[in-house]
Design an enzyme around this catalytic site. Structure first.
Site, PDB file in Angstrom:
ATOM      1  N   SER A   1       0.822  -1.211   0.000  1.00 28.55           N
ATOM      2  CA  SER A   1       0.000   0.000   0.000  1.00 28.55           C
ATOM      3  C   SER A   1       0.855   1.259   0.000  1.00 28.55           C
ATOM      4  CB  SER A   1      -0.916   0.011   1.227  1.00 28.55           C
ATOM      5  OG  SER A   1      -1.559  -1.226   1.378  1.00 28.55           O
TER       6      SER A   1
HETATM    7  N1  SAH Z   1      -0.709  -4.985   4.075  1.00 21.74           N
HETATM    8  C1  SAH Z   1       0.092  -5.286   2.909  1.00 21.74           C
HETATM    9  C2  SAH Z   1      -0.595  -4.967   1.592  1.00 21.74           C
HETATM   10  C3  SAH Z   1      -1.676  -5.938   1.346  1.00 21.74           C
HETATM   11  S1  SAH Z   1      -2.209  -6.172  -0.299  1.00 21.74           S
HETATM   12  C4  SAH Z   1       1.445  -4.618   2.960  1.00 21.74           C
HETATM   13  O1  SAH Z   1       1.734  -3.920   3.948  1.00 21.74           O
HETATM   14  O2  SAH Z   1       2.249  -4.840   2.059  1.00 21.74           O
HETATM   15  C5  SAH Z   1      -3.577  -7.212   0.102  1.00 21.74           C
HETATM   16  C6  SAH Z   1      -3.211  -8.607   0.491  1.00 21.74           C
HETATM   17  O3  SAH Z   1      -4.407  -9.247   0.903  1.00 21.74           O
HETATM   18  C7  SAH Z   1      -2.656  -9.437  -0.658  1.00 21.74           C
HETATM   19  O4  SAH Z   1      -1.386  -9.907  -0.326  1.00 21.74           O
HETATM   20  C8  SAH Z   1      -3.662 -10.578  -0.794  1.00 21.74           C
HETATM   21  O5  SAH Z   1      -3.048 -11.831  -1.086  1.00 21.74           O
HETATM   22  C9  SAH Z   1      -4.300 -10.599   0.563  1.00 21.74           C
HETATM   23  N2  SAH Z   1      -5.631 -11.217   0.629  1.00 21.74           N
HETATM   24  C10 SAH Z   1      -6.679 -11.076  -0.203  1.00 21.74           C
HETATM   25  N3  SAH Z   1      -7.724 -11.814   0.223  1.00 21.74           N
HETATM   26  C11 SAH Z   1      -7.327 -12.443   1.354  1.00 21.74           C
HETATM   27  C12 SAH Z   1      -7.948 -13.337   2.269  1.00 21.74           C
HETATM   28  N4  SAH Z   1      -9.206 -13.778   2.111  1.00 21.74           N
HETATM   29  N5  SAH Z   1      -7.225 -13.769   3.322  1.00 21.74           N
HETATM   30  C13 SAH Z   1      -5.953 -13.373   3.512  1.00 21.74           C
HETATM   31  N6  SAH Z   1      -5.320 -12.520   2.680  1.00 21.74           N
HETATM   32  C14 SAH Z   1      -5.994 -12.061   1.611  1.00 21.74           C
END
Ligand code: SAH
Length: 213
Positions: A61
Site C-alpha cells: 500500500s
Molecule cells: N498490508 C500489505 C498490503 C496488502 S495487499 C502490505 O503492507 O504490504 C492485500 C493482500 O491481501 C494481498 O497480499 C492478498 O493476497 C491478501 N488477501 C486477499 N484476500 C485475502 C484473504 N481472504 N485472506 C488473507 N489474505 C488475503
C-alpha cells in the site's frame, strides 16, 4: 541518488502533509524502512507515496494510507492485533512496533514466507504470519483488540466483527474492488457496532480461499 537522511525526512514530510500526525505512528514509520519490503526494479521508488507491485500480483500500500490506517486504529502497547492481508509485511512490521503482538494472515503462502524472512532479519519477534483465508479471522487467538484488513470486501466480514473485543477497533476498506471503496472504522461497543467512514481508498480485493502459491 538522494542521501538516506534526506530521503527519510522527505518521506516523513509527505506523510505529515497527508494527515499522518500521530507521533507514535510517525516514529514507527521512521524506524521501519519500506525499502526492506519492496523488491527488484521498484526498490528505487520505495520512498515515494505510491502503492507498488509485489509478488503474486498484489501491492504494497501507499505509505500515507498505511499511516492513516494505523493512526485510525489507535493501537496501544498492550494490544493484540490481527491483520488480514500480509502482502509484503510492511504494515505488520509497523504494527509490531506499536502493539504487544501481531497476527497477520495472507492467502498466498509465498508472501507469508517472504514476509517472515524480513521479520526475522529485522528481529521483529512479536509477529506471527499465517497462510490462510483471513476472512474467517483467527478464532483460536480471538478476541482481538484491533483488526486491520488491507484488502477490500463488500461488507465487513462477520467472523472479523465477531472476533473484535468489546471496546476494540477495526479499520478496513469496503466496497467493490474496481469501483470506489471507503475506508471504514468500526468500534465495538457493549451495545453493538459503530461505523465511521474515513475516506475513499483503493485496495486489491479480499478473495476467498487459500491461493495455489
Ligand atoms: N498490508 C500489505 C498490503 C496488502 S495487499 C502490505 O503492507 O504490504 C492485500 C493482500 O491481501 C494481498 O497480499 C492478498 O493476497 C491478501 N488477501 C486477499 N484476500 C485475502 C484473504 N481472504 N485472506 C488473507 N489474505 C488475503
Amino acid at each position: 541518488m538522494t542521501d538516506p537522511a534526506e530521503r527519510k525526512m522527505r518521506f516523513l514530510y509527505a506523510l505529515r502533509s497527508k494527515g499522518v500526525t500521530d507521533s507514535r505512528v510517525l516514529t514507527a514509520m521512521e524506524n521501519i524502512d519500506r525499502g526492506d519490503f519492496v523488491r527488484g526494479i521498484f526498490t528505487d521508488r520505495a520512498y515515494e507515496d505510491m502503492p507498488l507491485p509485489i509478488a503474486c500480483g498484489q501491492t504494497i500500500s501507499q505509505p500515507s494510507v498505511v499511516g492513516l490506517m494505523t493512526q485510525a486504529l489507535q493501537v496501544s502497547p498492550r494490544d493484540k492485533v490481527l491483520e488480514v492481508g500480509t502482502g509484503s509485511g510492511y504494515q505488520a512490521a509497523i504494527l509490531s512496533l506499536l502493539a504487544r503482538r501481531v497476527y497477520t494472515i495472507d492467502r498466498h503462502r509465498r508472501l507469508v514466507r517472504e514476509a517472515e524472512k524480513v521479520f526475522a532479519t529485522l528481529d521483529l519477534t512479536n509477529i506471527t504470519a499465517i497462510a490462510g483465508d483471513g476472512s474467517h479471522g483467527l478464532p483460536d487467538q480471538a478476541p482481538f483488540d484491533r483488526i486491520i484488513v488491507t484488502a477490500a470486501a463488500e461488507d465487513p466480514p462477520g467472523p472479523l466483527l465477531a472476533q473484535l473485543r468489546i471496546g476494540g477497533i477495526m479499520v478496513l476498506p469496503v466496497g467493490q474492488s474496481d469501483t470506489v471503496q471507503s475506508l471504514i472504522k468500526v468500534t465495538r461497543t457493549p451495545q453493538g457496532y459503530e461505523y465511521e467512514e474515513l475516506r475513499p481508498v483503493r485496495f486489491v480485493p479480499l478473495v476467498e480461499g487459500l491461493a495455489q502459491d
